[in-house]
Each structure stands twice: as C-alpha cells, then as structure tokens.
Enzyme design. Structure first.
Site, PDB file in Angstrom:
ATOM      1  N   ASP A 201      -7.004  25.541  66.847  1.00  0.00           N
ATOM      2  CA  ASP A 201      -7.862  25.885  65.727  1.00  0.00           C
ATOM      3  C   ASP A 201      -8.414  24.620  65.049  1.00  0.00           C
ATOM      4  O   ASP A 201      -7.673  23.660  64.822  1.00  0.00           O
ATOM      5  CB  ASP A 201      -6.995  26.666  64.715  1.00  0.00           C
ATOM      6  CG  ASP A 201      -7.799  27.399  63.664  1.00  0.00           C
ATOM      7  OD1 ASP A 201      -8.547  28.316  64.022  1.00  0.00           O
ATOM      8  OD2 ASP A 201      -7.645  27.053  62.470  1.00  0.00           O
ATOM      9  N   GLU A 264     -11.220  24.151  69.362  1.00  0.00           N
ATOM     10  CA  GLU A 264     -12.311  24.767  68.599  1.00  0.00           C
ATOM     11  C   GLU A 264     -13.053  23.657  67.862  1.00  0.00           C
ATOM     12  O   GLU A 264     -12.476  22.986  67.000  1.00  0.00           O
ATOM     13  CB  GLU A 264     -11.771  25.779  67.578  1.00  0.00           C
ATOM     14  CG  GLU A 264     -12.911  26.497  66.848  1.00  0.00           C
ATOM     15  CD  GLU A 264     -12.530  27.096  65.498  1.00  0.00           C
ATOM     16  OE1 GLU A 264     -13.217  28.010  65.040  1.00  0.00           O
ATOM     17  OE2 GLU A 264     -11.544  26.630  64.888  1.00  0.00           O
TER      18      GLU A 264
HETATM   19  C1  GLC Z   1     -10.851  28.836  62.596  1.00  0.00           C
HETATM   20  C2  GLC Z   1     -10.566  30.274  62.936  1.00  0.00           C
HETATM   21  C3  GLC Z   1     -10.890  31.125  61.741  1.00  0.00           C
HETATM   22  C4  GLC Z   1      -9.996  30.706  60.612  1.00  0.00           C
HETATM   23  C5  GLC Z   1     -10.126  29.216  60.326  1.00  0.00           C
HETATM   24  C6  GLC Z   1      -9.002  28.731  59.494  1.00  0.00           C
HETATM   25  O1  GLC Z   1     -12.192  28.586  62.416  1.00  0.00           O
HETATM   26  O2  GLC Z   1     -11.249  30.648  64.088  1.00  0.00           O
HETATM   27  O3  GLC Z   1     -10.748  32.486  62.011  1.00  0.00           O
HETATM   28  O4  GLC Z   1     -10.292  31.443  59.462  1.00  0.00           O
HETATM   29  O5  GLC Z   1     -10.100  28.440  61.496  1.00  0.00           O
HETATM   30  O6  GLC Z   1      -7.815  28.713  60.226  1.00  0.00           O
END
Ligand code: GLC
Ligand code: MG
Length: 528
Positions: A201, A264
C-alpha cells in the site's frame, strides 16, 4: 527471479474481501466465502488472487488501518480459514498475494498506544511526532489524503502526529530501524505461512522529508477539488531515500523462492518506472495505473503504450491496471460497449494484467444513498465525488436474495437489477462479457505471443488502435475500435480471426473491416 516467473505470465485478480462472498450471514464477505468461489476463479482463468487487507482492524478505512500485522480479523475468519484459503488456492494452481499496509497503523495498534502515552515511550520514535508550529498550528502545511491537515495534536504530550490519511491512521517512522525490523518480520510471518507475495500500500509515501519542509501551493487548485490537491506533494512523497527502503523489502521477499513484490504508486510514468529500482532491485511490479487516467481513445492509448514501453528500464516487466477499490468502475468510465474493448486491451497488452472483481461481469458503479455512506473520505469531504463505496459493492453471483452474496443485508447494496447482471446468468450466455473475459484469459494462456511476446504499436487511425504481439513463429494482431463507426481494414482482410469481442462473428476472417466498438485478435497468415 528468472524469465519465467509466474507473475510475468500470470493474471492477477483483486478481491475486496468485504464484498466478494459472505459465508456466515453477517452481510460482510469473508475468507470462507472466498474459498467457496475459488472454482469460479479457476474457471475464469486468473492465476493469482490479491486480497485487500484481512488483518485485525477497527475498520476506520476498512482494513487499511491495521491493529495487528500478524493476525486475521474475526470479521474475515480465523487462521484456520486463512491456512485453508492458501491451501485450496494453491491446490488449484493459483497464488495468493496479500495486501501489506506499512505506511501507517491503526491508532488502536499497541505500538501507537504506547507511542502516544509519553515523550519517553520506547515506541515514541516509531511514529512521527513534531512540536506545534507558531500559535499552536500544525507543524507544516501537509494535507491528509482524506481531507484536512495531515497532523493531529495529541493532548497527552501536546505534540502533533503525522497521518497521511485518516487521523485514525498514524504514519510509521520508516527512518527508524526498529520499525523496519518489526515490519520485515511481519512480512516474513506471512511468507512463512505460504503467501506468494505482497501488494504494498502507498509504497511511494513511506519516507518523508527529513526537514519537514512545507509543500508548494498548487496554483491550479480549485474549490471543487478534494483538499489533497491544495498543495503539491513534493516533501511528503516520492523522496529519494525510498528506493533504499524498497530494496530492503525486496531482500526480504527474495529470501523466499518465487514471491512477488508489487507497489501501489500513483506517479507519472517517468517517476513510476524508477520504482523498479537500480538494476531491478526494487518492486517487481510497480503498479501502472496510467490506463485509469488516460483519455479513452485510440491515439491517447497508443501514445501511452509507446511511452510506457519506452520508459521501462531494461528487463523491467510491464503491468496494467484498469481499476481497483479506490477508482471508478471501468464500465461506468467508458460505457458497456467499450468495457469489452477494455477487457481485450487489458488482456492482450504486454505485461501482467490486474483485474478487479466484478469488472468481469460489467459491474457498474452502484450509488449509495448519503445516509448509508461507508467510506470515511466521502464523509470527510462530501459532495466532491471522492467516495469509493460505489466501486466496492457486493459481487453479484446469481438472482437469489442479495445477489447470492449474503443471506443478510449486505454492508453495501448490490445493484437494484442484479437479477439481470450476475455470474450465474452470464455463465449461461456465451455473448456475455464474462465469457469474453474467460475466452481472453484462455487465449492469453494458449498463445505465447500474448503472454510473453514483444509489443509494437502499428497505428491509431480513425480511432482504431492496432498493435502486434509476437514471439518467433507467432504473430498476433490486436485491433481495437474505440469509436462507434465501422472502419475498413483492407490490409488485414486475410488474417485469421481468433476472437472478436462481438460474439456474432462466426467467420474465420474479418472481411476487411472492424465493426463499431469491436475488438479483434487476429493471427497473421503463415507465409506461403
Ligand atoms: C491505498 C489504498 C486505499 C487506502 C489508502 C490508505 O491507497 O488502496 O484504499 O484508503 O491506501 O491506506
Ligand atoms: Mg461474513
């Protein structure tokens, strides 16, 4: 990691566990529910599931606020269920990727409880604490992704702590080696339990400026935008030190055989590709979200494909994403006809595709009445259209109560007319988008050109994108009509038709044209 790593040839399928299948009648999906649907996933033809967080969590951000990195939340099940999920998934030849959320914990995590208790806590430096600015203001101008300042003053010590997201999600201090060790141990815990990798994440946010400098103001900001857009994230994201940290994570992963590290990352292409790391020592797959943000027409996508291929470092393996639990549903972005083009595009581009649950049945955004909104971001900044609930609604399995998702009222509603859009109904209909996905995954496996061949954009005229995928001895041509007019393709009149997105086509050649909103996979005639 060799040429034939499974994550290069394979297809990833994201499951948002709250919304996939409920097994115990609480209206929330769970691990046993996923297990019950593995045969469906095997039929669909995917190779790995990525499961959004299942760890113990107060659910302020639905699992992205973790209070124990080495546990399973009772809402989702038990360790026994988890081990069965891994076993049953592996038995079907599929892999399991977990979500890992290292940027922040829950404010209920014992580490944070300890950290906030006193300035002398041994965990104080596990989080990011700063003195107030002048007149008690926040230490700098950083903004939370979910609205408001990224800093909250904590009464017990009078200092502020940093939270890039909700105030219930305090950021860990990744400059602290003790934090690194604890988090790497948590990764090993799951790798030892058999998981095949992690989707990490917000990996590009992990390290912040060591001087906590103010971000520059965004001159293009407008009031109709979420407050995260007020400033430019220069000092709280994408810092140079991040690559060293990811390299360490990768070492943890590579301590086990055949695992994958996915990151991500929401950054422009030229920045994104730096996350492969020097000599590919970084993430195996820095998620490429460009299709989500690129205009939906042949020339924009042709340019994107060419730019991305050009930007990739030597040996860096590409990947493509059409949607996820934070983004608007693809069918609602491009319409039902173009959603079939999107399917063919995703599954014929060079690189690992990631699918999002529900997209294979053309699940659209499902509006949620204001009084039933679940997403905290929407609650913090209502009316701007930032809410993510519409993309997180229950999977629609059949025409029975609650779309076969749950015996109880689901935490988010299914579509009102789920009876006309669900897995059972589409499995019976060879013209359905579900069958199209099934055929595409099958072809991708069958034809080496599609899963491992080179890619070359041929043209993007008249809103028709044409590209080739090729391995020695096999050349496939993909034709995608982004427009709603029939177009002539005399040069391809004799190519052999392998698949059309329009199931009406029975012929083996295309008669020199592509129909409106049609996608084609063609096999070049072998030289005579
Ligand atoms: C990422 C996740 C999202 C979450 C954020 C905080 O972007 O995909 O769903 O709210 O991180 O963890
Ligand atoms: Mg349940």
């Amino acid at each position: 990691m060799g040429q034939n790593a499974w994550w290069k040839g394979g297809i990833i399928y994201q499951i948002y566990p709250r919304s996939f299948q409920d097994s115990d009648g609480d209206g929330i999906g769970d691990l046993k529910g996923i297990i019950a649907r593995l045969d469906y996933l095997a039929w669909l033809g995917i190779d790995a599931i990525w499961v959004s967080p299942i760890y113990p969590s107060p659910m302020a951000d639905f699992g992205y606020d973790i209070s124990d990195y080495c546990g399973v939340d009772p809402i989702f099940g038990t360790f026994k269920d988890f081990d069965r999920l891994v076993g049953e998934t592996h038995k079907r030849g599929l892999k399991v990727i977990l979500d890992f959320v290292p940027n922040h914990t829950s404010d209920q995590h014992p580490w944070f409880q300890d950290s906030r208790s006193s300035r002398n806590s041994t965990k104080r430096d596990w989080y990011i604490w700063r003195d107030p600015g002048p007149r008690g203001s926040p230490p700098n101008n950083w903004v939370s992704q979910f609205g408001g300042p990224a800093w909250t003053r904590d009464p017990p010590t009078g200092q502020f702590y940093l939270h890039s997201f909700l105030r219930q999600q305090p950021d860990l201090n990744w400059r602290n080696p003790a934090v690194r060790d604890a988090m790497f141990d948590a990764m090993r815990f799951w790798l030892n339990r058999g998981v095949d990798g992690f989707r990490v994440d917000v990996i590009w946010l992990l390290i912040k400026d060591d001087q906590f400098r103010d971000n520059p103001i965004n001159p293009a900001f407008q009031r109709s935008q979420p407050s995260i857009n007020r400033t430019l994230s220069i000092y709280n994201a994408n810092r140079p030190e991040i690559h060293d940290l990811i390299k360490q994570m990768r070492v943890v992963i590579d301590g086990f055989s055949d695992r994958v590290l996915i990151g991500e990352i929401y950054l422009p292409l030229e920045q994104l590709v730096t996350y492969y790391g020097k000599d590919l020592s970084g993430a195996n797959l820095p998620f490429n979200f460009a299709l989500i943000h690129t205009a939906w027409n042949a020339s924009a996508i042709a340019k994107l494909v060419a730019d991305y291929e050009h930007a990739l470092p030597p040996g860096g393996w590409p990947n493509w994403v059409l949607g996820n639990h934070d983004q608007p549903r693809i069918v609602s972005r491009v319409g039902a006809a173009q959603a079939r083009i999107a399917a063919m595009l995703l599954l014929t581009l060079r690189g690992t595709p990631t699918m999002y649950y529900g997209d294979e049945i053309g699940l659209p955004r499902v509006d949620v009445a204001p009084e039933f909104v679940q997403d905290s971001w929407e609650r913090n900044e209502p009316g701007l259209g930032v809410g993510r609930d519409p993309s997180r609604t229950p999977m629609q399995w059949d025409g029975t109560i609650n779309a076969g998702f749950s015996a109880a009222k689901p935490w988010l509603p299914p579509e009102v007319d789920f009876k006309s859009r669900n897995v059972a109904q589409q499995q019976k209909d060879p013209r359905s988008i579900l069958w199209l996905y099934h055929r595409l995954t099958t072809l991708r496996r069958e034809y080496p050109a599609l899963h491992s061949g080179g890619a070359r954009v041929v043209s993007a005229d008249n809103n028709v994108l044409i590209y080739e995928r090729e391995v020695p001895g096999q050349r496939m041509t993909v034709v995608l009509n982004f427009g709603s007019d029939t177009q002539k393709l005399p040069q391809l009149a004799h190519a052999r038709l392998v698949l059309s997105t329009e199931s009406g086509r029975a012929q083996t050649s295309i008669g020199g044209q592509v129909q409106a909103n049609e996608g084609l996979i063609l096999l070049a005639e072998p030289a005579r």
